[in-house]
Design a protein around this motif. Sequence first.
Motif, PDB file in Angstrom:
ATOM      1  N   CYS A  92      -7.010  14.632  28.420  1.00 32.58           N
ATOM      2  CA  CYS A  92      -6.682  15.995  28.864  1.00 32.58           C
ATOM      3  C   CYS A  92      -7.505  16.347  30.102  1.00 32.58           C
ATOM      4  CB  CYS A  92      -6.966  16.992  27.741  1.00 32.58           C
ATOM      5  SG  CYS A  92      -6.874  18.702  28.272  1.00 32.58           S
ATOM      6  N   CYS A 127      -0.577  24.155  29.634  1.00 31.84           N
ATOM      7  CA  CYS A 127      -0.160  24.500  28.275  1.00 31.84           C
ATOM      8  C   CYS A 127      -0.695  25.864  27.835  1.00 31.84           C
ATOM      9  CB  CYS A 127      -0.649  23.427  27.308  1.00 31.84           C
ATOM     10  SG  CYS A 127      -2.452  23.231  27.315  1.00 31.84           S
ATOM     11  N   CYS A 141       2.987  19.704  28.980  1.00 30.64           N
ATOM     12  CA  CYS A 141       1.812  18.918  29.367  1.00 30.64           C
ATOM     13  C   CYS A 141       2.228  17.731  30.217  1.00 30.64           C
ATOM     14  CB  CYS A 141       1.067  18.432  28.133  1.00 30.64           C
ATOM     15  SG  CYS A 141      -0.291  17.317  28.561  1.00 30.64           S
TER      16      CYS A 141
HETATM   17  S1  SF4 Z   1      -1.263  20.713  29.792  1.00 30.57           S
HETATM   18 FE1  SF4 Z   1      -2.917  21.274  28.410  1.00 30.57          FE
HETATM   19  S2  SF4 Z   1      -3.228  19.470  27.115  1.00 30.57           S
HETATM   20 FE2  SF4 Z   1      -2.056  18.792  28.894  1.00 30.57          FE
HETATM   21  S3  SF4 Z   1      -3.610  18.078  30.355  1.00 30.57           S
HETATM   22 FE3  SF4 Z   1      -3.174  20.223  30.865  1.00 30.57          FE
HETATM   23  S4  SF4 Z   1      -4.715  21.369  29.725  1.00 30.57           S
HETATM   24 FE4  SF4 Z   1      -4.672  19.308  28.816  1.00 30.57          FE
END
Ligand code: SF4
Lengths: 538, 345
Positions: free
Chosen positions: A92, A98, A171
């Motif tokens: 992550c 997200c 994500c």
């Molecule tokens: S969308 Fe959320 S889970 Fe995915 S990399 Fe970005 S912060 Fe991390």
Amino acid sequence: MKKTPDELLQAEWSPAGPDWLDPTVDFEARRGSWSYPAAPKNLKYLGFPNPREWSPTDADWKLPDDWQAILHRGLEERLAKYRSLRLFLDICVRCGACADKCHFFLGSGDPKNMPVLRAELLRSVYRKDFTTAGKLLGGLAGARALTPEVLKEWYYYFYQCTECRRCSVFCPYGIDTAEITMAARELLNLVGLNINWVMEPVANCHRTGNHLGIQPHTFKDNIEFLCDELADATGIRIAPSINRKGAELLFVVPSADYFADPGIYTFMGYLLLFEQLGLDYTLSAYVSEGGNFGLFTSHETIKRLNYKMYAEAKRLGVKWILGGECGHMWRVVHQYMDTLNGPADFLEDPVSPITGTRFDHAASTRMVHICEFTADLLQHGKLKLDKSRNDHLRLTFHDSCNPARAVGLLEEPRQVIRGVCNHFFEMPENTIREQTFCCGGGAGLGNDENMEMRMRGGLPRGSAVAHVRDTHGVNQLACICAIDRATLPALVEYWAPGVEVTGVHELVGNALVMEGETPRTSDLRGRPMLVPAEASHV
Amino acid sequence: MRVLVALLAVLALVVVGWAGAGLPWVTGIVVPGVAFAVFVVGFVVRVIRWGRSPVPFNITSVAGQQASLPWIDRSPLDSPKNGFEAALRVAADVLLFRPLFRNTRTKRGHDRHPVYVPERLLWAAALVFHYALLVVILRHLRFFLEPPPPLVGAIDWWDGFFQLTTPVLYMTDVLLVAALVFLLGRRLVDRGLRYLSLPADYFPLFLLLGVALSGLYMRHLGKVDLIAVKELALGLATFQPRVPAGLDAAVFVHLVLVSVLVAYIPWSKLMHMGGIFLSPTRTLANDSRRRRHVNPWNPQVAVHTYAEWEDEFRDKLVAAGYPLDTAPAAAPAATSAPSSESVHA
Ligand code: SF4
Ligand code: SF4
């Protein structure tokens, strides 16, 4: 619910307050947003560790002495068993894409409900125990030791995720916070931190065959009662077989469909449809549950409960299995059943006995969704319908999380709805299909003590329903999920009053013109139809 | 605070590089050599560790219509039907950043109800950053290869197309810095992001900025001796290290920053560059009812068999007129404990 919708709408989405590494949760002050612990009898019955009476508001949670070691080993074991877990903990980038995708964050403004931070609650401990940087740099690297406070925080936030997977869609790496939550709940289970709304259904289902603990004689009574109702409404007497060997199909439904309003009307819809088709099917009291709360417990528990489905299909000698409208049931059937309890080599290729269509997409699992089955009937013109019998209903459709994001079952229910109703309106595009918002009560959180958080989490769905109610006069929220049918009525009453919740096959049941029926002036719920339908043209 | 830690760390590295000019063999040869080795070994170890954990279930996340009935339009990229389509999905995710293209921002609309508006800035900045970095890396090949491959010359020509300055200012340099500044600014300005960000989120951004700015300095202000730089680079690339005379201190600063960046990758979130190819929610096809996915450790579990269930509820089953497998007289006494019988994998 004491708080008003207006009060809930005041939540701010720009976090303030202490550093997120601070784990403190005041359970007393946050009543209404957590679920009661599992009753010891349920854990004992299932052989789960550490059954005891306790409350999250207690200072001492009566953990086993070596709880830290248990959890450390548990995490280590799961890192070795699940690539998803290890990878998601590692990669992550905290891009925040997200962050505002979770209904619980949007409704509560609590930053730890941002999926990325929910995952960080576990990731911080992983860093401390399993990464060099975390061991050396500690808090500077975002690492935290697993203290009792951190464990309590896990209990609060991992039982505040409905495993809906909306975050995963946005994500860039597909990090699925539901996977993190599932792993965290498995860990919590190791030291006896579970919630009763999950464990009681699991224990019931294991013993009686369904979540509600309905025993076989009552199961039969319930179905006979619904058949009486159907006879009153339509003049047609149906007597479905139960536990019958040699039937062509085993039909499995979520237990709420034969137990509670409004699911029972969906069940009536199924029965009418099968009667009209002359389908050779049987129900089973041993598998009187399609749902599987094991999904909210552990992968082993999924298997324990799901075992019955294939076992019963084999015992009864059916050709294949047909499944009713249920969300998390279909996540299990679609993504876990074959792997855990297959191969289903004792069943045959699923072929519709009515149209001859071979359901190749279910060639291995050999279980077909009722909406796939009915969409195929409609496509082949096999049903005699009077759509105007649903003219008093103005519909919108709520995609349930699991059929949408685990199965991709998006068009089939829509084809059915369009086939049997004249007035269908979609909610705004960011709230449906793969971007659908959760009902706020899935994954075992649909209990009364958690009502404030349910209503908070229900905000995005509720707003979207209110929007189509105001713009199109929508008065029915259709769904294909038993948890939805249990949780959405409270949600619409709170966020979109004037809208009722219905299953899709209830609509089929309304529109279906049955041979030998009495003139229908009201629908399956006894609500008057707009233009009373003529039975004479049958 | 977390920003400051990261910034100070990078500034310290700049000082180290500058001071390291006094020890050219260490800073120019040993440091990059070790960094490269750490990168290669670390990267491989990390990927092997991921690879060793199995994928027990097909947990693909679906963002489009499944392949079911022939008359229903399906989404091959968002609900891939087979491995090939799943590979296309990964390719589209890697090359085009599709999930970020989908991104929305939630705003308060009428009566503070949520509304969702497209938010593609992150997508654009991420795309620009990654591709600009790729071009910059390719351009650097001319230091390491003699003669430079024609592709490098072509990239050079297009990249300097506007010829704004002498030596030409590369478009990608400008875009790279602009994207980095945006990504950093967004982390600082967006309160949610600032709240969740760790030093490990700021550090690579500052580090990359340091690398880019020291590079720009050398080219446009310091006007360092490129022949000497190439000699050093070629020496490293051919494992015949030599330290030419006349290297500017800025070269060593640049080298140290790049070395730290490269060595840092395997220990950090920058491993997303490898992980994206292994993510089970994206690499798997949505075919779990079509083909059986095998779990190498399929657990043995205690179940409640039909026979036990029939025994337990026998009286009620008889009273309700159920068909039974075992005739009532032959049946053993009822038991209510879960079965110890196990299902095998
Ligand atoms: S969308 Fe959320 S889970 Fe995915 S990399 Fe970005 S912060 Fe991390
Ligand atoms: S799975 Fe759903 S409930 Fe859980 S963090 Fe993601 S969006 Fe929120």
